[in-house]
Design a protein around this motif. Structure first.
Motif, PDB file in Angstrom:
ATOM      1  N   UNK A 148       0.848  -1.194   0.000  1.00  0.00           N
ATOM      2  CA  UNK A 148       0.000   0.000   0.000  1.00  0.00           C
ATOM      3  C   UNK A 148       0.880   1.240   0.000  1.00  0.00           C
ATOM      4  N   UNK A 149       0.448   2.260  -0.712  1.00  0.00           N
ATOM      5  CA  UNK A 149       1.201   3.507  -0.764  1.00  0.00           C
ATOM      6  C   UNK A 149       1.065   4.230   0.570  1.00  0.00           C
ATOM      7  N   UNK A 150       2.188   4.407   1.275  1.00  0.00           N
ATOM      8  CA  UNK A 150       2.172   5.002   2.610  1.00  0.00           C
ATOM      9  C   UNK A 150       2.610   6.462   2.610  1.00  0.00           C
ATOM     10  N   UNK A 151       3.646   6.770   1.847  1.00  0.00           N
ATOM     11  CA  UNK A 151       4.185   8.140   1.835  1.00  0.00           C
ATOM     12  C   UNK A 151       4.609   8.506   0.420  1.00  0.00           C
ATOM     13  N   UNK A 152       4.499   9.799   0.105  1.00  0.00           N
ATOM     14  CA  UNK A 152       4.970  10.332  -1.177  1.00  0.00           C
ATOM     15  C   UNK A 152       5.796  11.577  -0.888  1.00  0.00           C
ATOM     16  N   UNK A 153       7.013  11.638  -1.438  1.00  0.00           N
ATOM     17  CA  UNK A 153       7.910  12.782  -1.229  1.00  0.00           C
ATOM     18  C   UNK A 153       8.425  13.254  -2.590  1.00  0.00           C
ATOM     19  N   UNK A 154       8.346  14.541  -2.827  1.00  0.00           N
ATOM     20  CA  UNK A 154       8.914  15.105  -4.049  1.00  0.00           C
ATOM     21  C   UNK A 154      10.408  15.289  -3.855  1.00  0.00           C
ATOM     22  N   UNK A 155      11.185  14.915  -4.877  1.00  0.00           N
ATOM     23  CA  UNK A 155      12.642  15.013  -4.727  1.00  0.00           C
ATOM     24  C   UNK A 155      13.309  14.956  -6.098  1.00  0.00           C
ATOM     25  N   UNK A 194       9.023  11.729  -7.862  1.00  0.00           N
ATOM     26  CA  UNK A 194       8.440  11.475  -6.548  1.00  0.00           C
ATOM     27  C   UNK A 194       8.925  10.151  -5.990  1.00  0.00           C
ATOM     28  N   UNK A 195       9.247  10.191  -4.700  1.00  0.00           N
ATOM     29  CA  UNK A 195       9.573   8.963  -3.961  1.00  0.00           C
ATOM     30  C   UNK A 195       8.269   8.396  -3.408  1.00  0.00           C
ATOM     31  N   UNK A 196       8.009   7.134  -3.699  1.00  0.00           N
ATOM     32  CA  UNK A 196       6.798   6.462  -3.209  1.00  0.00           C
ATOM     33  C   UNK A 196       7.231   5.328  -2.283  1.00  0.00           C
ATOM     34  N   UNK A 197       6.733   5.371  -1.065  1.00  0.00           N
ATOM     35  CA  UNK A 197       7.150   4.408  -0.047  1.00  0.00           C
ATOM     36  C   UNK A 197       5.988   3.511   0.338  1.00  0.00           C
ATOM     37  N   UNK A 198       6.217   2.195   0.313  1.00  0.00           N
ATOM     38  CA  UNK A 198       5.226   1.227   0.792  1.00  0.00           C
ATOM     39  C   UNK A 198       5.838   0.417   1.921  1.00  0.00           C
ATOM     40  N   UNK A 199       5.148  -0.646   2.323  1.00  0.00           N
ATOM     41  CA  UNK A 199       5.631  -1.432   3.455  1.00  0.00           C
ATOM     42  C   UNK A 199       7.011  -2.045   3.181  1.00  0.00           C
ATOM     43  N   UNK A 200       7.242  -2.495   1.934  1.00  0.00           N
ATOM     44  CA  UNK A 200       8.465  -3.240   1.637  1.00  0.00           C
ATOM     45  C   UNK A 200       9.247  -2.718   0.439  1.00  0.00           C
ATOM     46  N   UNK A 201       8.839  -1.567  -0.119  1.00  0.00           N
ATOM     47  CA  UNK A 201       9.508  -1.072  -1.324  1.00  0.00           C
ATOM     48  C   UNK A 201       9.667   0.447  -1.272  1.00  0.00           C
ATOM     49  N   UNK A 202      10.800   0.902  -1.811  1.00  0.00           N
ATOM     50  CA  UNK A 202      11.063   2.324  -2.023  1.00  0.00           C
ATOM     51  C   UNK A 202      11.135   2.516  -3.536  1.00  0.00           C
ATOM     52  N   UNK A 203      10.228   3.307  -4.099  1.00  0.00           N
ATOM     53  CA  UNK A 203      10.150   3.476  -5.548  1.00  0.00           C
ATOM     54  C   UNK A 203      10.301   4.940  -5.914  1.00  0.00           C
ATOM     55  N   UNK A 204      10.793   5.172  -7.117  1.00  0.00           N
ATOM     56  CA  UNK A 204      10.932   6.543  -7.617  1.00  0.00           C
ATOM     57  C   UNK A 204      10.481   6.564  -9.069  1.00  0.00           C
ATOM     58  N   UNK A 231      12.165   5.271 -14.022  1.00  0.00           N
ATOM     59  CA  UNK A 231      11.708   4.868 -12.696  1.00  0.00           C
ATOM     60  C   UNK A 231      12.557   3.706 -12.189  1.00  0.00           C
ATOM     61  N   UNK A 232      12.571   3.568 -10.872  1.00  0.00           N
ATOM     62  CA  UNK A 232      13.389   2.541 -10.245  1.00  0.00           C
ATOM     63  C   UNK A 232      12.637   1.982  -9.045  1.00  0.00           C
ATOM     64  N   UNK A 233      12.811   0.687  -8.780  1.00  0.00           N
ATOM     65  CA  UNK A 233      12.159   0.001  -7.660  1.00  0.00           C
ATOM     66  C   UNK A 233      13.243  -0.582  -6.762  1.00  0.00           C
ATOM     67  N   UNK A 234      13.209  -0.203  -5.491  1.00  0.00           N
ATOM     68  CA  UNK A 234      14.213  -0.697  -4.542  1.00  0.00           C
ATOM     69  C   UNK A 234      13.515  -1.495  -3.448  1.00  0.00           C
ATOM     70  N   UNK A 235      13.627  -2.817  -3.453  1.00  0.00           N
ATOM     71  CA  UNK A 235      13.066  -3.595  -2.349  1.00  0.00           C
ATOM     72  C   UNK A 235      13.809  -3.290  -1.052  1.00  0.00           C
ATOM     73  N   UNK A 236      13.095  -3.166   0.033  1.00  0.00           N
ATOM     74  CA  UNK A 236      13.728  -2.872   1.325  1.00  0.00           C
ATOM     75  C   UNK A 236      14.726  -3.956   1.722  1.00  0.00           C
ATOM     76  N   UNK A 237      14.496  -5.174   1.257  1.00  0.00           N
ATOM     77  CA  UNK A 237      15.415  -6.256   1.603  1.00  0.00           C
ATOM     78  C   UNK A 237      16.796  -6.066   0.979  1.00  0.00           C
ATOM     79  N   UNK A 238      16.870  -5.177  -0.075  1.00  0.00           N
ATOM     80  CA  UNK A 238      18.137  -4.932  -0.751  1.00  0.00           C
ATOM     81  C   UNK A 238      18.921  -3.773  -0.135  1.00  0.00           C
ATOM     82  N   UNK A 239      18.270  -2.977   0.707  1.00  0.00           N
ATOM     83  CA  UNK A 239      18.922  -1.793   1.267  1.00  0.00           C
ATOM     84  C   UNK A 239      19.882  -2.221   2.379  1.00  0.00           C
TER      85      UNK A 239
END
Length: 1105
Positions: A297-304, A318-328, A337-345
């Motif tokens: 679920x989309x939890x936070x949105x940050x312009x950057x 925009x940075x889009x943050x969900x429970x397990x992913x950081x996307x831009x 666009x890029x998808x960063x799984x939290x497990x990879x950070x």
């Protein structure tokens, strides 16, 4: 209800309000035009103002004002729709406030205290039901009007409301549009003319934004064959999106039977809010764009800004943050666009506080630098907490890594207890390993493609955190190398994330589903050898076994879909280029995310996309539309294109290029290619004379499509079906065709496709529902005497009653018992409570007393399989007997109501048993099935065949087949007759006739007993007769009821003394001798009158329950 205190000037309201009660501190007033005395012209004007203007004082017919003796200022503190409601508030003020006010010395203190108390009451009420609304006070006012005007059940949740104009003919009516969970409502009142509209979302065929000469921009709603237009909306786009979301929510909940367990904002229909709908819509768009699992679920949105090393500049997004992913996602047209799984950070750094930047370090020696993030510290802490990383000291940005290194994502997937049976290699590598020393032109070109992708990986990254850009799409269009195809499919579809977060899941499914016997497994076995039979991989047990395991595991995972044709063809291609477990997760991504509703009994998703395709043909190919006005031909011919992604019509070496584009761009790629195919054959299609010729043209074209760059040997490539005619048709290279599709139709936006999907889904669903209705009516019409129009209206009422049991709960029996594999006749069913409400509206004896028991007995009688649910055919059978049956049939029906097991169950015990069944006897997947399952579990097919044979051979029941009725049952039968006759003009004559028949039957029984037992006394018969009313005793309804009650008390003792009974022939012969009774049952009753009444009162009956 209590209102936020607002200052008003009473002198301006003398002509509009009448004082009903007053005291030193409060005044209760009534609006002119309401209540006693009407109001004449003033009342009409006031009513018009109440509708057009948005003010509580001009809407509620009653209000309470607060004032102090030494002040001319009045404060509105309460309003009410009814006098009872406002009097309740008045009495509360008298009992709780008046005494307290006497202790204050100052008028200002009194006013402050009253205002504070009222605000406290509002806040207390708002904690429960209004906490999620943006403006609780205004929403309360709208809710008051909504409840007053539409009289819907109190459970109905108002979501939002808007001021607008409704076009009735050529005249606009200014009023208010109310959007609730289950209904679209509009109300207008202008100079005595009231316009009221209530449409349930499940009845809407069309919902779209339109414009014409008169209406610059409006919302068009089509329902029941009527068009409705709403215009002059201040926020038209917002209104339309909310309407679209509510309609889609209704479709998913009522037709698809979704429970929304993963979406808390939608899981309870009693708590749906505008904010919840908007949040869910944003999360859906977020998941669809980044191809993320449904749990996100989309939890936070940050312009950057994001530093893009391959272009050496910062891109805005925009940075889009969900429970397990950081996307831009970029917003400057770079399509990056890029998808960063939290497990990879692995770390989050804040290198430069002046630029409000943070650096996210991921595995593979890679870092991404975000700058100008307004709340960068909180974002950094959030990412750390989700990744389980502790805060680290500041680092310099100069250490940023600009070159990326490949890491195999499959290495991180835990292989928990991997089974030896599961294949770990793609079938193409097993059956067609690449020859490194082969240097023919095709292999050289293949190596060049691989080199291009390796260069791309070095610049843009490789694996789950790769940058997606225009260059990525360009490489896809040119063609993906055979060696990289499986890896890229997993990446683009998002299946790589599903697999990484579910280690060992597929192996467990394979073990659990091994050896199961279901309808799905039988269909799978039948189609295994039809899946790419010309390919060597599926001519061996290796490929067939892998295909069997993947399809069976998915059917076990998702019994709602189970197995559908075309899944075997798609899975075969997936297995060629992906490992077995990867192929399973690719299938999950296609069936559950990328092609929703495609693979089910009604293939709704494919039909929706065909409708979208038709719209695009009208927009993009007008020349073709002018020649072929009926575009339904393209719907029929293109169905296989969508279901199999062109795999079934193109040679396999060409089809995989289409699948490449599909995994990157989704259904948009298939639509573009379809348009390109029609455009390429435009002249030939325009010159053809019939559909058969058009089909031949397209088939020849597909046979001529080749892949000149394919390195596959001839043994692997498919032979063209039209080989003999190849000379007459110029070959077309698939890469050129795809490139042309992107060049000509690449401007089609995914957002437009999704919007068109939603719009057309309503029409497709309603068209299928209409077809289902016609099929049901055709079957039922052969068994009843109702006309087709009457059956049509009965079906509408029955279906609406079915939905009424689903509107306000997720746990209704009809939803819990729903089985999508059932035939159309069983799709809509009623539980007892819903049946009782509808039956009471439609049964012919309007004045009958004791309806609850009668409804229960009828329900038990027609519920042949005793599952606590009644379908439309069973319902029509009961009504047809009561309306159109002969005297004998009606009497037989009533007679059977009083035979066991129908009459042996009380209402309380019956309802308790129904609740117990629905709550505790459900299988694991929540579906009670009455037909062979599509998913898991074993099926006794022999039992179903025997049941089917018994139904075919079932003979019509005769009166001689009916059992005899005993004393207790006969007493109840007599009481039922009395209840039916209640209120009839010939009531007294009918009562006397029943008493006469009763006495006659008892005498016959007594004589028969004497003949059989000459020595036995007559006391038992006399005692029995005392339990029934004599002919002289019955003169009024009261005496008959009393007598019946007395008979019920004596029934047990009399039965214990002697057993006696009557046959149906005896009862029928006795009643036939009573003209009053015969006339009552043979009197014609018009069902149309009852149907018209039921339409107007069905919702109100529910509201009063």
């Amino acid at each position: 209800m209590w209102l936020k205190p607002e200052e008003i000037l009473l002198k301006n309201a003398f002509k509009l309000w009448v004082t009903e009660k007053d005291n030193e501190y409060f005044v209760l007033q009534r609006r002119r035009g309401y209540g006693e005395g009407g109001g004449g012209l003033t009342g009409l004007l006031v009513g018009t103002l109440d509708t057009v203007l948005d003010s509580t004082s001009k809407v509620a017919p009653f209000r309470i004002l607060h004032h102090t003796p030494d002040s001319q200022v009045y404060w509105s503190i309460a309003c009410g729709a009814t006098k009872e409601e406002i009097v309740e508030h008045w009495e509360w003020l008298q009992q709780n406030i008046m005494r307290t006010l006497s202790v204050f010395d100052s008028s200002d203190d009194i006013t402050s205290f009253v205002q504070g108390k009222i605000r406290g009451l509002i806040a207390e009420e708002g904690k429960v039901s209004l906490v999620l609304e943006d403006d609780p006070e205004k929403f309360r006012e709208a809710l008051l009007r909504f409840e007053k005007w539409f009289e819907l059940p109190q459970k109905e949740k108002l979501v939002t409301y808007y001021s607008c104009s409704y076009w009735k003919g050529r005249v606009p009516c200014q009023g208010w549009l109310y959007l609730s969970t289950n209904f679209l409502c509009f109300y207008s009142y202008l100079l005595g003319a009231e316009v009221k509209l209530v449409i349930s979302w499940d009845e809407i065929w069309r919902l779209e934004k339109t414009s014409n000469v008169i209406l610059t921009e409006s919302i068009h709603v089509q329902a029941h064959g009527e068009d409705h237009y709403f215009s002059m909306l201040l926020h038209l786009n917002e209104t339309f999106l909310i309407m679209e979301q509510l309609a889609d929510y209704s479709i998913k909940r009522l037709f698809d039977k979704e429970s929304f367990q993963r979406e808390p904002a939608l899981s309870d229909p009693l708590q749906i809010t505008k904010r919840g709908l908007e949040t869910n819509a944003r999360s859906e768009q977020f998941r669809a764009f980044f191809r993320l699992p449904k749990e996100e679920n989309l939890l936070e949105v940050h312009e950057s800004f994001l530093w893009v090393p391959f272009s050496h500049y910062n891109t805005l997004g925009k940075i889009c943050l969900s429970e397990n992913y950081l996307c831009f996602a970029s917003q400057d047209g770079s399509q990056c666009h890029v998808i960063i799984p939290m497990r990879e950070v692995v770390n989050v750094e804040k290198p430069d506080s002046s630029s409000r930047a943070l650096t996210v370090c991921v595995r593979g020696k890679r870092a991404l630098r975000f700058s100008e993030v307004r709340d960068y510290e909180r974002l950094a802490n959030t990412i750390r907490s989700r990744c389980g990383i502790t805060a680290s000291p500041l680092h310099s940005a100069s250490t940023e890594v600009t070159h990326f290194y490949y890491y195999d994502v499959t290495l991180m997937v835990g292989q928990k207890g991997s089974s030896k049976a599961v294949s770990t290699e793609a079938l193409m590598t097993v059956f067609h390993p690449q020859d490194v020393e082969n240097l023919d032109p095709k292999m050289l070109k293949e190596k060049m493609k691989e080199q291009s992708w390796n260069i791309h990986f070095s610049e843009y990254g490789r694996g789950t955190s790769m940058f997606f850009t225009k260059k990525t799409r360009d490489l896809i269009v040119r063609g993906v190398p055979e060696a990289l195809r499986g890896e890229l499919w997993m990446l683009f579809s998002g299946a790589v994330n599903d697999m990484a977060t579910h280690p060992g899941y597929y192996t467990e499914l394979v073990e659990q589903s091994l050896g199961t016997s279901t309808l799905a497994t039988d269909e799978i076995e039948r189609d295994l050898h039809r899946s790419l039979p010309e390919h060597p991989a599926f001519q061996s047990d290796t490929g067939i076994s892998a295909l069997r395991r993947v399809l069976t595991a998915y059917a076990y995972r998702n019994p709602k879909i189970g197995y559908c044709q075309a899944m075997n063809i798609l899975t075969s291609v997936l297995l060629l280029y992906a490992k077995e477990e990867e192929a399973f997760w690719l299938l999950v991504a296609v069936c559950e995310r990328m092609l929703p509703d495609y693979f089910n009994r009604r293939i709704i998703g494919a039909l929706v996309d065909q409708a979208v395709f038709e719209e695009l043909i009208r927009e993009q190919l007008p020349q073709l539309v002018e020649h072929m006005t009926d575009l339904s031909f393209f719907s029929s011919v293109s169905l296989s294109w969508f279901l199999t992604l062109f795999i079934s019509v193109l040679p396999i070496e060409s089809a995989v290029n289409v699948v490449d584009c599909f995994f990157y761009d989704g259904i948009k790629a298939i639509l573009q290619l379809g348009l390109a195919v029609l455009d390429y054959n435009m002249e030939a299609l325009i010159s053809c004379h019939d559909d058969a010729e058009a089909v031949t043209i397209l088939n020849k074209f597909f046979d001529s499509v080749t892949n000149k760059d394919s390195p596959l040997p001839p043994t692997v490539q498919q032979a063209s079906v039209g080989n003999n005619d190849k000379a007459s048709h110029v070959s077309v290279d698939i890469s050129e065709l795809i490139r042309e599709a992107y060049e000509k139709y690449g401007t089609i936006r995914s957002e437009e496709v999704e919007s068109s999907r939603k719009r057309n889904k309503l029409y497709v669903i309603q068209t299928l529902e209409d077809t289902t209705k016609q099929n049901v009516i055709r079957v039922v019409s052969q068994e009843v005497k109702f006309s087709a129009s009457h059956l049509d209206e009965l079906y509408y009422l029955f279906k609406r009653q079915h939905f009424l049991s689903c509107y306000w709960t997720m746990n209704s029996p009809v939803l819990l018992h729903h089985d999508p594999s059932l035939a159309y006749l069983e799709q809509y069913q009623l539980g007892f409570q819903q049946f009782s409400m509808l039956f009471s509206l439609l049964e012919p004896w309007t004045l009958c007393t004791g309806k609850s028991n009668l409804s229960l007995w009828v329900f038990r009688l027609i519920d042949e399989n005793q599952d606590g649910l009644v379908n439309f055919r069973e319902f029509c059978y009961a009504l047809d007997t009561l309306y159109s049956g002969s005297f004998t049939n009606k009497l037989k029906f009533l007679f059977k109501l009083h035979l066991p097991p129908v009459i042996t169950v009380s209402i309380c015990s019956f309802l308790t048993s129904c609740l117990y069944i629905s709550a505790f006897d459900l299988p694991e997947d929540g579906v009670i099935r009455k037909s062979p399952e599509r998913g898991r579990g074993k099926v006794d097919l022999q039992a179903y065949l025997k049941q089917w044979q018994d139904e075919i051979l079932k003979k019509e029941e005769t009166i001689k087949d009916l059992p005899r009725i005993n004393q207790t049952q006969f007493i109840q039968f007599s009481k039922t007759l009395y209840n039916l006759f209640h209120g009839d003009p010939e009531e007294e004559a009918l009562y006397r006739a029943v008493a006469h028949v009763t006495s006659l039957l008892l005498r016959m029984e007594e004589v028969g007993r004497r003949l059989q037992e000459p020595s036995s006394p007559t006391k038992p018969a006399t005692a029995t007769r005392e339990g029934l009313p004599s002919e002289e005793a019955v003169t009024s309804p009261e005496s008959s009821d009393a007598s019946s009650t007395h008979s019920g008390q004596d029934a047990g003792s009399s039965l214990s003394e002697v057993e006696w009974s009557f046959s149906f022939e005896q009862v029928l012969a006795s009643l036939l001798n009573e003209p009053a009774i015969v006339s009552f049952f043979e009197r014609p009753t018009l069902i149309q009158t009852r149907l018209d009444q039921a339409k107007g009162t069905q919702l109100k009956v529910k509201a009063n329950k």
